[in-house]
Design a protein around this motif. Sequence first.
Motif, short mmCIF file in Angstrom:
data_model
loop_
_atom_site.label_atom_id
_atom_site.label_comp_id
_atom_site.label_asym_id
_atom_site.label_seq_id
_atom_site.Cartn_x
_atom_site.Cartn_y
_atom_site.Cartn_z
N HIS A 1 0.84 -1.29 -0.17
CA HIS A 1 -0.14 0.12 -0.07
C HIS A 1 0.76 1.35 0.20
N PHE A 2 2.05 1.34 0.90
CA PHE A 2 2.88 2.49 0.76
C PHE A 2 3.42 2.58 -0.40
N PHE A 3 3.88 1.61 -1.05
CA PHE A 3 4.86 1.79 -2.35
C PHE A 3 3.84 2.35 -3.36
N CYS A 4 2.79 1.60 -3.71
CA CYS A 4 1.62 1.87 -4.85
C CYS A 4 0.93 3.07 -4.58
N ASP A 5 0.40 3.20 -3.38
CA ASP A 5 -0.72 4.22 -3.17
C ASP A 5 -0.33 5.55 -2.50
N ILE A 6 0.83 5.61 -1.63
CA ILE A 6 1.31 6.62 -1.05
C ILE A 6 2.51 7.14 -1.82
N LEU A 7 3.41 6.26 -2.24
CA LEU A 7 4.59 6.81 -2.97
C LEU A 7 4.17 7.08 -4.34
N GLY A 8 3.35 6.20 -4.83
CA GLY A 8 2.91 6.05 -6.34
C GLY A 8 3.87 5.28 -7.38
N ARG A 9 4.37 4.14 -6.84
CA ARG A 9 5.70 3.61 -7.65
C ARG A 9 4.84 2.25 -8.09
N LYS A 10 5.49 2.08 -9.46
CA LYS A 10 5.25 0.71 -10.09
C LYS A 10 6.61 0.12 -10.57
N SER A 11 7.46 1.02 -10.95
CA SER A 11 8.87 0.52 -11.46
C SER A 11 9.75 1.93 -11.35
N ARG A 12 11.02 1.59 -11.38
CA ARG A 12 12.15 2.47 -11.45
C ARG A 12 13.34 1.89 -12.02
N TYR A 13 14.02 3.04 -12.82
CA TYR A 13 15.25 2.40 -13.47
C TYR A 13 16.45 2.51 -12.47
N ILE A 14 17.27 1.63 -12.45
CA ILE A 14 18.34 1.31 -11.40
C ILE A 14 19.40 1.03 -12.23
N ILE A 15 20.62 1.68 -11.86
CA ILE A 15 21.90 1.35 -12.40
C ILE A 15 22.29 -0.10 -11.71
N ASP A 16 22.67 -1.01 -12.44
CA ASP A 16 23.15 -2.45 -11.85
C ASP A 16 24.43 -2.71 -12.39
N ASN A 17 25.23 -1.71 -13.03
CA ASN A 17 26.62 -2.08 -13.41
C ASN A 17 27.70 -1.02 -12.87
N ASP A 18 28.62 -1.47 -13.06
CA ASP A 18 29.93 -0.65 -12.76
C ASP A 18 30.66 0.30 -13.51
N GLU A 19 29.72 0.51 -14.74
CA GLU A 19 30.24 1.27 -15.62
C GLU A 19 29.32 2.85 -15.46
N GLU A 20 28.30 2.59 -15.19
CA GLU A 20 27.19 3.66 -15.36
C GLU A 20 27.33 4.51 -13.87
N ASN A 21 27.08 5.79 -13.99
CA ASN A 21 27.17 6.66 -12.69
C ASN A 21 26.50 7.87 -13.01
N SER A 22 26.45 8.96 -12.22
CA SER A 22 25.52 10.22 -12.47
C SER A 22 26.35 11.02 -13.63
N LEU A 23 27.68 10.72 -13.85
CA LEU A 23 28.38 11.43 -14.95
C LEU A 23 28.16 10.87 -16.28
N SER A 24 28.39 9.59 -16.28
CA SER A 24 28.27 8.73 -17.52
C SER A 24 26.62 9.16 -18.08
N VAL A 25 25.79 8.78 -17.16
CA VAL A 25 24.18 9.07 -17.95
C VAL A 25 24.10 10.53 -18.21
N ALA A 26 24.77 11.48 -17.61
CA ALA A 26 24.50 12.83 -17.74
C ALA A 26 25.20 13.01 -19.32
N VAL A 27 26.34 12.51 -19.60
CA VAL A 27 27.21 12.67 -20.99
C VAL A 27 26.16 12.15 -22.04
N GLU A 28 25.48 10.78 -21.67
CA GLU A 28 24.56 10.36 -22.53
C GLU A 28 23.43 11.37 -23.15
N ALA A 29 22.84 11.60 -22.10
CA ALA A 29 21.53 12.75 -22.15
C ALA A 29 22.13 13.86 -22.98
#
Length: 330
Positions: free
Chosen positions: A37-65
């Motif tokens: 209930h908290f995740f779905c109705d209060i926060l309003g989440r279904k999914s989220r994109y999560i970095i799961d490797n050692d190559e990506e970080n805040s800088l690398s994704v900023a460069v790509e954008a």
Amino acid sequence: MTNIKIKEIAIYHPENSVENDYYIEHFKKIHGEDYSHFFCDILGRKSRYIIDNDEENSLSVAVEASKRVLKTAKMNAQDLDMIIFASQVPEFVFPTNSVLVHRAIQAGTNTGIMDMNTNCSGMTTALDQASRYLLGNPHMNRILLVGSDYLSLVPNPEDSITYPNFGDAACALILEKTDEDTGFIDSIYFTDSSNFNRVTFPRSGLSKKLKGLDSTNYLQWLPFDGDVSLPNAYKIIDTLLERNNLKPEDVDSYCLSQFSITNINKMQKHLNLKNEQMIYVGDKFGYTGTTSPLLALHEGIQDGRIKRGDTVLFWTVGVGYQLIAVLFKY
């Protein structure tokens, strides 16, 4: 008359999408409770994109954008007069992340650079500051504004508010001078620093962390009233609209902080807004921090809800806390 418009906008996020089921099972094992209930109705989440490797970080994704928005705008990085990078989880303290973006996209030697951190309000604050800077500087015409947070890096896996809430993403846009009747309109701030010590990272400060006096690697998120900022948010939005001779219904789209669906619903109720005026993307991206309201703008443009000439209101909050609202004609 010179105005400042958003020429183009682009985003980048990691491929890995994590659904609610993972977090529900995770906290059942840790706390023995069902947080559905908290995740779905209060926060309003279904999914989220999560970095799961050692190559990506805040800088690398900023460069790509950044590369994506330049391509969409059919611009060369040499045409940029400034690069502003907004993040609260920067990959580097030295050098600036903006200089690394500059190098990655091969911008020119006359391109200024700047990093900005006002936590979750960072990219919205940078949108305001960059617009006003362009208006005040006759020698600058285009700014690349890129925001990026690797928020999944910092929460405690035992914390049921931050760990399932945060997502990773970057957003980049080109601000450009124009003679068109469009672009930046106005902005307003509110700061109340009484909650300065509720959310901290490093928990006890960088000096204590580096001297070995603090062994905690996670964001400190102490309990506080999450609704405390809303009355002041209502006030500044009311003020911003009034001084620009607008009523809430005159704004075509509201791109607000995506921290929780309940706060967006409260804002909608207070301003008596229609569902079609509210842009919500937190169910898809999770809470992405500095990029949050701008991700909403991007998604609204992509699905046709936001069109050229529409009036858009951005609002968000940075911990501590600071509020900002910005009016823009897209």
